[in-house]
Motif scaffolding. Structure first.
Motif, PDB file in Angstrom:
ATOM      1  N   ALA A  58       7.991  -1.223  -4.312  1.00 30.62           N
ATOM      2  CA  ALA A  58       9.242  -0.023  -3.833  1.00 30.62           C
ATOM      3  C   ALA A  58       9.201   1.750  -4.568  1.00 30.62           C
ATOM      4  CB  ALA A  58      10.706  -0.467  -3.414  1.00 30.62           C
ATOM      5  N   LEU A  61       5.833   2.426  -3.974  1.00 29.16           N
ATOM      6  CA  LEU A  61       5.630   3.465  -2.368  1.00 29.16           C
ATOM      7  C   LEU A  61       6.404   4.819  -2.404  1.00 29.16           C
ATOM      8  CD1 LEU A  61       6.869   0.874  -0.050  1.00 29.16           C
ATOM      9  CD2 LEU A  61       4.789   1.602  -1.033  1.00 29.16           C
ATOM     10  N   THR A  65       4.265   9.169  -2.127  1.00 29.47           N
ATOM     11  CA  THR A  65       5.137   9.935  -1.528  1.00 29.47           C
ATOM     12  C   THR A  65       6.054  10.871  -1.799  1.00 29.47           C
ATOM     13  OG1 THR A  65       7.615   8.199  -1.086  1.00 29.47           O
ATOM     14  CG2 THR A  65       5.635   8.432   0.975  1.00 29.47           C
ATOM     15  N   ARG A 112      10.865  -6.524   4.208  1.00 26.75           N
ATOM     16  CA  ARG A 112      10.729  -4.890   4.287  1.00 26.75           C
ATOM     17  C   ARG A 112       9.637  -4.083   3.544  1.00 26.75           C
ATOM     18  NH1 ARG A 112      13.209  -0.279   3.726  1.00 26.75           N
ATOM     19  NH2 ARG A 112      14.827  -1.701   2.092  1.00 26.75           N
ATOM     20  N   VAL A 113       9.421  -4.166   2.583  1.00 26.75           N
ATOM     21  CA  VAL A 113       8.832  -3.317   1.904  1.00 26.75           C
ATOM     22  C   VAL A 113       7.571  -3.526   1.609  1.00 26.75           C
ATOM     23  CG1 VAL A 113       8.796  -2.810  -0.655  1.00 26.75           C
ATOM     24  CG2 VAL A 113      10.955  -3.130   0.376  1.00 26.75           C
ATOM     25  N   ARG A 116       6.528  -1.339   4.724  1.00 26.73           N
ATOM     26  CA  ARG A 116       6.576  -0.153   4.364  1.00 26.73           C
ATOM     27  C   ARG A 116       5.094   0.266   3.909  1.00 26.73           C
ATOM     28  NH1 ARG A 116      10.907   0.983   1.309  1.00 26.73           N
ATOM     29  NH2 ARG A 116       9.863   2.978   0.294  1.00 26.73           N
ATOM     30  N   THR A 117       4.717  -0.701   2.372  1.00 22.90           N
ATOM     31  CA  THR A 117       3.605  -0.154   2.139  1.00 22.90           C
ATOM     32  C   THR A 117       2.121  -0.358   3.053  1.00 22.90           C
ATOM     33  OG1 THR A 117       4.092  -1.301  -0.079  1.00 22.90           O
ATOM     34  CG2 THR A 117       2.144  -0.968   0.687  1.00 22.90           C
ATOM     35  N   GLU A 119       2.394   0.146   6.206  1.00 22.76           N
ATOM     36  CA  GLU A 119       2.382   0.995   7.141  1.00 22.76           C
ATOM     37  C   GLU A 119       1.559   2.337   6.267  1.00 22.76           C
ATOM     38  OE1 GLU A 119       2.070   3.801  10.568  1.00 22.76           O
ATOM     39  OE2 GLU A 119       2.862   1.715  10.194  1.00 22.76           O
ATOM     40  N   LEU A 120       1.548   3.167   5.081  1.00 18.54           N
ATOM     41  CA  LEU A 120       1.326   3.750   4.264  1.00 18.54           C
ATOM     42  C   LEU A 120      -0.035   4.028   4.228  1.00 18.54           C
ATOM     43  CD1 LEU A 120       3.654   4.713   0.801  1.00 18.54           C
ATOM     44  CD2 LEU A 120       2.835   6.158   3.141  1.00 18.54           C
TER      45      LEU A 120
END
Length: 178
Positions: A58, A61, A65, A112-113, A116-117, A119-120
């Motif tokens: 996290a 990430l 960003t 969940r994290v 997100r990774t 998707e990035l």
């Protein structure tokens, strides 16, 4: 409609998925009590490793960003270990499955994290660069691309998968490979 990814992005996603699978496989079938065990010379537990890998991912990430985060100022060389400050205690708890927390909850947060990774990895400019935070283990003034950060995550997850495999084998003989 299937998404079209460059070979580079597909390779990054595949490597992350493979090493996450090896890592999370080390906690399959464990109770919360087993996930809290520290059966080796290390103080690491499997539940604590899941929490640590999740928190570290996290943080990276956010780095991709938003750039480097300001962390708490801790003089690690002069910590009074008989009465450590709150920042030190919070950092130590990142490596423990504390009472009231569950392994299932830690794994769900990890997933969940990880989503997100992923998707990035699919969408971010891999050449986007951020300055690394000031730390003794980073060269002063150095920067990393998003690409380099994702490669670092693969290494981070892999390293901790090895730690987790040793701990799991010590608990009940189960190994991820072999």
């Amino acid at each position: 409609m299937s998404e079209h990814l460059s070979a580079e992005r597909a390779d990054l996603l595949e490597a992350l998925a493979k090493h996450r699978e090896l890592f999370l496989g080390t906690v399959e079938g464990l109770t919360d009590e087993q996930a809290r065990l520290t059966p080796t010379a290390s103080e690491l537990s499997l539940g604590g490793l899941v929490k640590h890998v999740t928190a570290t991912e996290a943080e990276w990430l956010s780095f991709v960003t938003d750039g480097p985060a300001d962390g708490p100022e801790v003089d690690w060389e002069n910590v009074d270990w008989s009465d450590p400050p709150a920042e030190v205690l919070a950092y130590q708890d990142q490596f423990r499955l504390t009472e009231g927390k569950t392994l299932a909850g830690a794994v769900a947060e990890h997933r969940r994290v990880a989503a997100r990774t992923d998707e990035l990895v699919r969408t971010v400019d891999l050449d986007a660069t951020q300055p690394l935070p000031a730390a003794p283990w980073f060269e002063p003034g150095a920067s990393w691309t998003a690409r380099r950060t994702f490669v670092h995550l693969v290494a981070e997850i892999s390293q901790h998968a090895g730690h987790a495999d040793i701990i799991r084998e010590t608990i009940d003989g189960r190994k991820s490979m072999g």
